[in-house]
Scaffold this motif. Structure first.
Motif, PDB file in Angstrom:
ATOM      1  N   ASP A  84     -12.891  -5.990   1.104  1.00 40.65           N
ATOM      2  CA  ASP A  84     -13.493  -7.258   1.542  1.00 40.65           C
ATOM      3  C   ASP A  84     -12.821  -8.449   0.867  1.00 40.65           C
ATOM      4  O   ASP A  84     -12.726  -9.525   1.459  1.00 40.65           O
ATOM      5  CB  ASP A  84     -14.994  -7.240   1.265  1.00 40.65           C
ATOM      6  CG  ASP A  84     -15.708  -6.230   2.166  1.00 40.65           C
ATOM      7  OD1 ASP A  84     -15.180  -5.978   3.271  1.00 40.65           O
ATOM      8  OD2 ASP A  84     -16.743  -5.687   1.759  1.00 40.65           O
ATOM      9  N   LEU A  85     -12.380  -8.236  -0.363  1.00 41.23           N
ATOM     10  CA  LEU A  85     -11.665  -9.318  -1.044  1.00 41.23           C
ATOM     11  C   LEU A  85     -10.394  -9.669  -0.272  1.00 41.23           C
ATOM     12  O   LEU A  85     -10.073 -10.845  -0.065  1.00 41.23           O
ATOM     13  CB  LEU A  85     -11.318  -8.914  -2.480  1.00 41.23           C
ATOM     14  CG  LEU A  85     -10.464  -9.933  -3.247  1.00 41.23           C
ATOM     15  CD1 LEU A  85     -11.212 -11.251  -3.418  1.00 41.23           C
ATOM     16  CD2 LEU A  85     -10.050  -9.385  -4.612  1.00 41.23           C
ATOM     17  N   LYS A  86      -9.677  -8.650   0.196  1.00 46.68           N
ATOM     18  CA  LYS A  86      -8.461  -8.901   0.983  1.00 46.68           C
ATOM     19  C   LYS A  86      -8.794  -9.682   2.245  1.00 46.68           C
ATOM     20  O   LYS A  86      -8.043 -10.569   2.664  1.00 46.68           O
ATOM     21  CB  LYS A  86      -7.772  -7.577   1.338  1.00 46.68           C
ATOM     22  CG  LYS A  86      -6.951  -7.057   0.181  1.00 46.68           C
ATOM     23  CD  LYS A  86      -6.325  -5.712   0.485  1.00 46.68           C
ATOM     24  CE  LYS A  86      -5.673  -5.154  -0.771  1.00 46.68           C
ATOM     25  NZ  LYS A  86      -5.431  -3.716  -0.674  1.00 46.68           N
ATOM     26  N   LYS A  87      -9.939  -9.335   2.857  1.00 44.94           N
ATOM     27  CA  LYS A  87     -10.343 -10.038   4.075  1.00 44.94           C
ATOM     28  C   LYS A  87     -10.598 -11.520   3.775  1.00 44.94           C
ATOM     29  O   LYS A  87     -10.170 -12.400   4.532  1.00 44.94           O
ATOM     30  CB  LYS A  87     -11.611  -9.374   4.645  1.00 44.94           C
ATOM     31  CG  LYS A  87     -11.688  -9.483   6.158  1.00 44.94           C
ATOM     32  CD  LYS A  87     -12.804  -8.602   6.726  1.00 44.94           C
ATOM     33  CE  LYS A  87     -12.430  -7.125   6.786  1.00 44.94           C
ATOM     34  NZ  LYS A  87     -13.571  -6.265   7.160  1.00 44.94           N
ATOM     35  N   VAL A  88     -11.283 -11.789   2.674  1.00 47.10           N
ATOM     36  CA  VAL A  88     -11.529 -13.182   2.289  1.00 47.10           C
ATOM     37  C   VAL A  88     -10.201 -13.892   1.997  1.00 47.10           C
ATOM     38  O   VAL A  88      -9.971 -15.010   2.448  1.00 47.10           O
ATOM     39  CB  VAL A  88     -12.475 -13.248   1.074  1.00 47.10           C
ATOM     40  CG1 VAL A  88     -12.413 -14.616   0.405  1.00 47.10           C
ATOM     41  CG2 VAL A  88     -13.898 -12.937   1.500  1.00 47.10           C
ATOM     42  N   ARG A  89      -9.339 -13.198   1.243  1.00 52.29           N
ATOM     43  CA  ARG A  89      -8.056 -13.823   0.906  1.00 52.29           C
ATOM     44  C   ARG A  89      -7.238 -14.156   2.151  1.00 52.29           C
ATOM     45  O   ARG A  89      -6.489 -15.125   2.170  1.00 52.29           O
ATOM     46  CB  ARG A  89      -7.228 -12.901   0.007  1.00 52.29           C
ATOM     47  CG  ARG A  89      -7.682 -12.931  -1.438  1.00 52.29           C
ATOM     48  CD  ARG A  89      -6.818 -11.990  -2.252  1.00 52.29           C
ATOM     49  NE  ARG A  89      -7.194 -12.014  -3.653  1.00 52.29           N
ATOM     50  CZ  ARG A  89      -6.691 -11.179  -4.561  1.00 52.29           C
ATOM     51  NH1 ARG A  89      -5.810 -10.270  -4.199  1.00 52.29           N
ATOM     52  NH2 ARG A  89      -7.063 -11.256  -5.813  1.00 52.29           N
ATOM     53  N   SER A  90      -7.373 -13.337   3.196  1.00 54.76           N
ATOM     54  CA  SER A  90      -6.586 -13.605   4.407  1.00 54.76           C
ATOM     55  C   SER A  90      -7.020 -14.907   5.069  1.00 54.76           C
ATOM     56  O   SER A  90      -6.297 -15.446   5.890  1.00 54.76           O
ATOM     57  CB  SER A  90      -6.693 -12.432   5.378  1.00 54.76           C
ATOM     58  OG  SER A  90      -7.963 -12.425   5.989  1.00 54.76           O
ATOM     59  N   LYS A  91      -8.199 -15.438   4.690  1.00 58.13           N
ATOM     60  CA  LYS A  91      -8.642 -16.717   5.260  1.00 58.13           C
ATOM     61  C   LYS A  91      -8.375 -17.885   4.321  1.00 58.13           C
ATOM     62  O   LYS A  91      -8.782 -19.012   4.583  1.00 58.13           O
ATOM     63  CB  LYS A  91     -10.151 -16.655   5.549  1.00 58.13           C
ATOM     64  CG  LYS A  91     -10.504 -15.654   6.626  1.00 58.13           C
ATOM     65  CD  LYS A  91     -11.979 -15.745   6.923  1.00 58.13           C
ATOM     66  CE  LYS A  91     -12.571 -14.366   7.124  1.00 58.13           C
ATOM     67  NZ  LYS A  91     -14.036 -14.409   7.081  1.00 58.13           N
ATOM     68  N   ILE A  92      -7.745 -17.596   3.192  1.00 60.61           N
ATOM     69  CA  ILE A  92      -7.442 -18.640   2.219  1.00 60.61           C
ATOM     70  C   ILE A  92      -5.931 -18.668   1.987  1.00 60.61           C
ATOM     71  O   ILE A  92      -5.358 -17.693   1.505  1.00 60.61           O
ATOM     72  CB  ILE A  92      -8.170 -18.371   0.883  1.00 60.61           C
ATOM     73  CG1 ILE A  92      -9.682 -18.271   1.108  1.00 60.61           C
ATOM     74  CG2 ILE A  92      -7.837 -19.463  -0.129  1.00 60.61           C
ATOM     75  CD1 ILE A  92     -10.475 -17.951  -0.139  1.00 60.61           C
ATOM     76  N   GLY A  93      -5.301 -19.748   2.370  1.00 61.37           N
ATOM     77  CA  GLY A  93      -3.858 -19.869   2.154  1.00 61.37           C
ATOM     78  C   GLY A  93      -3.575 -20.328   0.738  1.00 61.37           C
ATOM     79  O   GLY A  93      -4.458 -20.846   0.052  1.00 61.37           O
ATOM     80  N   MET A  94      -2.330 -20.106   0.281  1.00 62.90           N
ATOM     81  CA  MET A  94      -1.992 -20.591  -1.048  1.00 62.90           C
ATOM     82  C   MET A  94      -0.542 -21.085  -1.058  1.00 62.90           C
ATOM     83  O   MET A  94       0.347 -20.446  -0.499  1.00 62.90           O
ATOM     84  CB  MET A  94      -2.192 -19.496  -2.095  1.00 62.90           C
ATOM     85  CG  MET A  94      -2.242 -20.029  -3.506  1.00 62.90           C
ATOM     86  SD  MET A  94      -3.029 -18.870  -4.637  1.00 62.90           S
ATOM     87  CE  MET A  94      -3.235 -19.894  -6.087  1.00 62.90           C
TER      88      MET A  94
END
Ligand SMILES: Nc1ncnc2c1ncn2[C@@H]1O[C@H](COP(=O)(O)OP(=O)(O)O)[C@@H](O)[C@H]1O
Ligand SMILES: [Mg+2]
Lengths: 266, 261
Positions: A84-94
């Motif tokens: 789920d962390l990966k899923k959240v990260r996929s919606k946050i660019g850096m």
């Protein structure tokens, strides 16, 4: 401290009472709380070592917080399991100061890396992208003015061009938020201007929230909707650019001699 | 104060060179080595070499035999190095701070590499001879273990140096560990790793000759046999061929390096 709510929607991101202790001496983040709405452009300023990078990395949990909570779209980021962390990260660019590209690969390959978080492990590992993903990447590359460099290796590009690849890689994620850690600190004034204007434009057009660490106060004043001033791990200013008086700037930067001189936007 | 620092420096230096001189004198005394005779004999060695140590017509008839042994040595070195590189790559992925999954496994991998690397090649050959006696396998394994330690260390440094930033970026996009390794770590570090591999092959071909003396295989053994049976012309042909081979291999690996880097 002024806590204002000029949010154009429900909070997309809520940071509450976040603490970060690296080694138990002085905390790098000390009771940080703020929330950010959709499409907001937030600049984070403060002296070096204030905790700006740490703060940014606590949001997508590249760094684990010691205490407190980060909620993204209502979900507590620190509670998530790996998937789920990966899923959240996929919606946050850096976006990074040193671009963090795979320099030996081409522009298009680097941009497509932004899709890896949304793919199955197998097709991601093999680097198989759909026609749609490729088309979307191509469009973004053109929009960022890199059309003639699509198949060029990134180590052949200038700093400003590399950073635009970084922006395209973040945008191709179709993110809700983009975290930018000193995106223009390694660039000359002209390239900096291009990058800041493109960030501003995408924030407006695509309603993407931006959190941008900056060390140039004048850049923060010119582009942001809101400024967070950080000093020694604490938020000492949270307000609109127009509210940032020279006294507040002095407060953010402490009594340091290195406090930057402010050129007000003309 | 500064004057004291200068005085201290000078004393430290005097002490160091004094100790070095004492050590040298002690060693010479204990081993009954005569440095004067040692240096004067270099001249004599040259005279002897010029009159005996060159390939003659009879030696050239042995050329096919020597070439065959030389081929064995080269192939064994290449095989030992490439097999070691495959294992080193896996060990490096576990040991690198950038790609490791678990800090404990990482520390174990680095400890293994460190132990392997710190055992000299000749010691490996001696240890392995106890198990496998004098054979091709002993030479192969000695080169394999030595290379494994060295390459693991080199690969870990390469990965950490060239891919740490890109890895951070891909982790932030939510990419899986496998994707990160295949899409970012390998593309960034492979050319540098191949360069290390070529260097290791180069080194191993040189060392294989020496290991062959011990394990009784390859071109090192040919030299040993010719030399001990006073066939100096043949022995010199062996040396000449080794030197030519090493120069060729070095030129080849430099060429490949120029292309890939
Ligand atoms: N990985 C780390 N380990 C230990 N201390 C760290 C680490 N990263 C940052 N710090 C410390 O945390 C504080 C905040 O650092 P940072 O977030 O990088 O500040 P900024 O980005 O504002 O310059 C500094 O005192 C820094 O030394
Ligand atoms: Mg920083």
């Amino acid at each position: 401290m002024t806590q204002i709510s000029q949010l154009p929607g429900a909070p997309l991101l809520e940071v509450s009472h976040v603490m970060k202790n690296y080694d138990g001496t002085r905390p790098a983040l000390d009771d940080i709380s703020f929330s950010i709405g959709k499409g907001e452009f937030v600049a984070v300023i403060g002296p070096s070592g204030a905790g700006k990078s740490t703060l940014l990395r606590c949001i997508n949990r590249m760094i684990d917080v010691s205490d407190g909570e980060v909620r993204f779209e209502g979900v507590s980021v620190s509670q998530l399991n790996r998937r789920d962390l990966k899923k959240v990260r996929s919606k946050i660019g850096m976006i990074f100061q040193h671009y963090n590209l795979v320099e030996r690969l081409t522009v298009i390959e680097n941009v497509l890396h932004g899709r890896l978080g949304s793919k199955s492990t197998l097709s991601g590992a093999l680097g198989r992208y759909s026609r749609d993903e490729k088309r979307q990447a191509m469009e973004l590359i053109s929009m960022l003015g890199l059309a003639e460099h699509v198949y060029q290796r990134c180590d052949r590009l200038s700093g400003g061009q590399k950073q635009r690849v970084g922006i395209a890689r973040a945008l191709v994620q179709d993110p809700k938020v983009i975290l930018c850690d000193e995106p223009i600190a390694s660039l000359d004034p002209n390239a900096s201007k291009v990058i800041m204007e493109q960030l501003k434009r995408f924030s407006n057009e695509m309603h993407i929230s931006l959190i941008v660490n900056l060390h140039q106060v004048d850049v923060a004043l010119r582009y942001s909707d809101r400024i967070l001033g950080v000093n020694k791990g604490r938020i000492v200013f949270d307000g609109r650019p127009s509210e940032l008086s020279p006294e507040r700037i002095a407060e953010i930067y402490g009594t340091e001699l290195s406090a930057p001189r402010v050129r007000y936007a003309s | 104060m500064p004057a004291d620092i200068f005085a201290k420096r000078r004393n430290d230096r005097l002490l160091f060179f004094g100790a070095l001189a004492a050590l040298t004198a002690g060693s010479i005394f204990i081993t009954n080595y005569d440095p004067v005779a040692g240096f004067t004999s270099i001249g004599k060695a040259f005279v002897w070499g010029a009159s005996n140590f060159y390939p003659n017509a009879r030696a050239l008839t042995k050329l096919p035999d020597i070439a065959l042994k030389l081929r064995d040595t080269i192939l064994m070195s290449v095989a030992a190095t490439t097999v070691a590189a495959i294992f080193a790559l896996m060990l490096a992925m576990v040991g690198s701070r950038t790609t490791r999954i678990n800090a404990v496994f990482g520390a174990i991998a680095r400890a293994i590499a460190s132990v392997l690397r710190n055992i000299p090649l000749v010691a490996w050959a001696m240890i392995l001879m106890l198990a496998f006696s004098q054979s091709q396998l002993t030479g192969f394994l000695a080169l394999f273990f030595g290379s494994l330690g060295f390459l693991t260390r080199a690969f870990i440094e390469t990965i950490d140096e060239v891919s740490i930033h890109a890895v951070e970026a891909l982790q932030a996009t939510g990419a899986s560990h496998t994707s990160i390794i295949l899409q970012a770590v390998l593309p960034s570090s492979l050319p540098q790793m191949i360069s290390w591999l070529l260097f290791m092959i180069d080194t191993n071909i040189r060392d294989a000759t020496l290991v062959g003396l011990l394990t009784g295989t390859g071109v090192g053994f040919s030299f040993d046999v010719y030399y001990k049976s006073f066939h100096f012309h043949e022995a010199s042909l062996v040396v000449l061929m080794i030197v030519i081979t090493i120069i060729c291999i070095e030129m080849m690996s430099n060429y490949i390096r120029r292309i890939i880097l």
